[in-house]
Write an enzyme that holds these catalytic residues in place. Structure first.
Site, mmCIF file in Angstrom:
data_model
loop_
_atom_site.group_PDB
_atom_site.id
_atom_site.type_symbol
_atom_site.label_atom_id
_atom_site.label_comp_id
_atom_site.label_asym_id
_atom_site.label_seq_id
_atom_site.Cartn_x
_atom_site.Cartn_y
_atom_site.Cartn_z
ATOM 1 N NE ARG A 184 -4.217 -1.564 2.144
ATOM 2 C CZ ARG A 184 -5.231 -1.731 1.284
ATOM 3 N NH1 ARG A 184 -5.419 -0.871 0.314
ATOM 4 N NH2 ARG A 184 -6.065 -2.746 1.419
ATOM 5 N NE ARG A 238 -7.658 5.398 2.865
ATOM 6 C CZ ARG A 238 -8.337 5.043 3.944
ATOM 7 N NH1 ARG A 238 -9.012 5.951 4.644
ATOM 8 N NH2 ARG A 238 -8.346 3.796 4.353
ATOM 9 N NE ARG A 268 -9.508 7.498 -5.819
ATOM 10 C CZ ARG A 268 -9.861 6.702 -4.832
ATOM 11 N NH1 ARG A 268 -8.993 5.874 -4.317
ATOM 12 N NH2 ARG A 268 -11.089 6.715 -4.370
ATOM 13 C CG ASP A 310 -9.857 -3.017 -4.364
ATOM 14 O OD1 ASP A 310 -9.566 -2.398 -3.327
ATOM 15 O OD2 ASP A 310 -10.621 -4.009 -4.370
ATOM 16 C CE1 TYR A 330 -13.399 -7.368 1.944
ATOM 17 C CE2 TYR A 330 -11.740 -8.481 0.631
ATOM 18 C CZ TYR A 330 -12.074 -7.608 1.642
ATOM 19 O OH TYR A 330 -11.093 -6.979 2.363
#
Lengths: 333, 333
Positions: B22, B26, B35, B71, B146
Site C-alpha cells: 500500500r 491514502r 484521487r 484493488d 468478500y
C-alpha cells in the site's frame, strides 16, 4: 470430583470437560429476554441478573464449568473511568487515555468498589453446587488497548504508538490495569470462584518480542501467585504460546488456528490446554460438527490436561442446539 | 541489475531492496489530491491515474519496486459482479454470492474485459525504466470472503459456513475466482510486470488444515507455472507459512508477528522472505524506527533472499517522511 477441575490440574478425568467462551450471552433466547431493556454495565452490576445469566448455559447445556458473566471493562468502570459498552460496538470512551496525567487520574480498585461482584459470586456458587465457577478478568494489554484507542480497533495504531513512543506512560497504564484486574480476580476467588480465566483477547496483535517487552510483565503481575488454577487466553497468540504460558498459566487457551496437540507439544508436560474448535463449526452440518469435535478430542487427548472449548467466543447467532449437540458429543466420547 | 529482482531470485544483492505494501495510497498527499472526486473502481480503470498513483511512491521514496495500483475486486467487477468499494469500508455487494446459481452466474475473465489494465501496465513499465513492476491480484479465499459476506468481516461466519456446509458450491466459487485472478495476473505479466504478488489478505482466518483443504488448491491454480517470480502473502498466516509457500511462492510474505529468521528457518533454502516491520513502527520515535529496521535487516540477512517490507499495508495516516527515512535506512545498511 469435577472433571473440569481435574483436567485443569492435569489429573485423570471421568470424561473430557467442556465449556464455551461466551456461553452466557446473546446466542441464548433466555439471555436476550432477561437482558431486554437493561444496559450491559448495569446488568453486570446486578447480582440477580449475573447469577441467572451465568446459570442459563449450565442449565441448558450441562457444561462442566460456569464462566462468571461480566465484561472486561467492569472493574475499570468501577474506579470511575467513563467507559460504556455500546451494543454492537463494544467498550467506548469519549476521552481516550493517552497522557501521564490521564493514567495518574485512574485510581486503584478495592473490593469495596465492587460489592455486587462479591454478592453475585457468592449467590452463584450456592446455586452452582458441584459445578465450578471460573472467575473472569481482562488482561492489561487488552484493557489498555480499549482505553488508548477509545474503542475497539483493528490495527491498534494508537496503542502501539503509545507503547513505542512513550513506554513510561504505557507501563504506568498497564501496571495500574494489572492492579485493577488482580483485585477483580481476588474478589471473585474470595467469594468462591474455583479457577480464573484471564482474557488477553487482543494480545495476538503483538509480535512475541513486543508482547514480552510491553505486555507480559503486566499479565504476570495479575496471575502470579493466585490461589486457584489459571487459564490464560488470547486470540491469535499461536506465534507465542510459550510466552502466554510463562506469563502465569495452568491452562493455555488456544484459538482455532493452533491444534491442541501442536500446542501441547510446544508447551510440555506442565500445562493443560483448552480451545481450538472454530466458532463457526456450530453453523456447519452435523457431519462436519462431528468430524471437528472428534478431531479436537483426539488432539486434546495428547495433552496432559484437556478442556474442550471453542477457539474464540460463541458467535451471537449460533444455534444453541448445535452447542448442546457438541456438549453431548464431548461427554459421550 | 535490480536489487529487488535479485533478492526475489535469491541472488546476491547490491543492497537490501525495499518497498511497502500500500505504498501507493491514502498516506500520500499527492494521492489524496489526484484521487479527489474519483471513485476507487473508476480510478483503477483509468490508465493515466493508475500510472501516476503507482509512480508517486517510487518518486517520493526511491523504493526498489512499484506495486501495480489496483484493488482485489477489480477483475471481479470486470466480469459484471455488482461489487463496489465504499470509502472507509471496503468492497460491498448488495446481494452476496451463496448459491450454486450465484456462482454459475459469474463468468470467466478474458483479457478483453480489462483493456485498461494492459494499457496502464504498458504505460507504467515505460515510465518506470529499471524499477520493476509487481503485478497485483487477490487470492480466491479472500475474494470469496468478500463475495460471500457481502463486505468485510471479522469472523467470516458466512464464508466458513459455506465452506463447511456446501463444499461443492465453495470449491466452484473459488475455482471461478482462481481463473479470474490467474487471467488478471497473466494480463499484467504480458504487459510487462516482472513479478507478481498474490494477496490472500484474510487466509489467516483459517487453520492450516482448513487452508489446505478449502483454499490452497485454488491459490495454487493461480500461481502454478506463472512465468515470473511470485510473492505470496496473507496477514496472520504465521501458523501455516509452509502451506503459503507450497501453494506456489518464490517469496513468502510474513506479517509483523513472524520474525524473518524464524520464517526462513522453517521454509528452508528454496524461498526468499518479505515483510515483518510492524505497520505502526513508522508512527514511533526515530530511535524505535531505527531499532526495528536494524532488527528486521539482521533477521532478514539470515534468509537466502530478503525483500524489506512492512508486515501489513501502510496505514492511511502514516507520515510519508517516516517511510522515506526507513527506505534510506535500509539502503544505507
Amino acid at each position: 470430583m469435577s472433571a473440569f477441575l481435574a483436567a485443569v490440574r492435569r489429573e485423570p478425568v471421568p470424561h473430557t470437560p467442556v465449556w464455551f467462551m461466551r456461553q452466557a450471552g446473546r446466542s441464548l433466547p433466555e439471555y436476550r429476554k432477561i437482558r431486554a431493556g437493561t444496559g450491559m454495565l448495569e446488568s453486570c452490576r446486578t447480582p440477580d441478573l449475573v447469577t441467572e445469566i451465568t446459570l442459563q448455559p449450565v442449565r441448558r447445556y450441562g457444561v462442566d464449568a460456569a464462566i462468571f458473566f461480566s465484561d472486561i471493562v467492569v472493574p475499570v468502570a468501577a474506579v470511575g473511568v467513563p467507559i460504556d459498552i455500546k451494543a454492537g460496538v463494544g467498550p467506548v470512551l469519549d476521552e481516550p487515555v493517552r497522557t501521564a496525567a490521564d493514567v495518574a487520574a485512574i485510581r486503584d480498585l478495592t473490593p469495596e468498589d465492587v460489592p455486587y461482584i462479591t454478592e453475585a459470586v457468592r449467590q452463584l456458587v450456592g446455586e452452582l453446587g458441584d459445578t465450578p465457577l471460573i472467575g473472569f478478568a481482562g488482561a492489561p494489554f487488552t484493557l489498555a488497548s480499549y482505553l488508548v484507542e477509545g474503542g475497539p480497533s483493528r490495527s491498534y495504531t494508537n496503542t502501539k504508538a503509545l507503547m513505542y513512543g512513550a513506554p513510561d506512560i504505557w507501563h504506568a497504564l498497564c501496571a495500574k490495569l494489572a492492579g485493577i484486574a488482580r483485585v477483580f480476580l481476588e474478589v471473585q476467588i474470595a467469594a468462591g470462584a474455583r479457577t480464573v480465566q484471564l482474557f488477553d483477547s487482543w494480545a495476538g496483535a503483538l509480535s512475541e518480542a513486543d508482547y514480552r517487552r510491553y505486555a507480559m510483565p503486566h499479565s504476570a503481575a495479575v496471575l502470579d501467585g493466585l490461589t486457584v488454577p489459571r487459564i490464560h487466553f488470547g486470540v491469535g497468540t499461536g506465534h507465542m504460546l510459550e510466552a502466554i504460558a510463562e506469563a502465569g498459566a495452568d491452562v493455555v487457551g488456544v484459538d482455532w488456528r493452533t491444534p491442541l496437540d501442536v500446542a501441547s507439544a510446544r508447551l510440555g508436560a506442565g500445562y493443560a490446554v483448552q480451545g481450538n474448535l472454530d466458532s463457526i463449526v456450530p453453523f456447519a452440518p452435523v457431519e462436519v460438527i462431528e468430524r471437528e469435535v472428534r478431531r479436537v478430542l483426539a488432539e486434546g487427548a495428547k495433552a496432559p490436561g484437556h478442556v474442550f472449548n471453542l477457539g474464540h467466543g460463541v458467535m451471537p447467532d449460533t444455534d444453541p442446539d448445535a452447542l448442546k449437540r457438541i456438549v453431548d458429543l464431548v461427554h459421550e466420547n
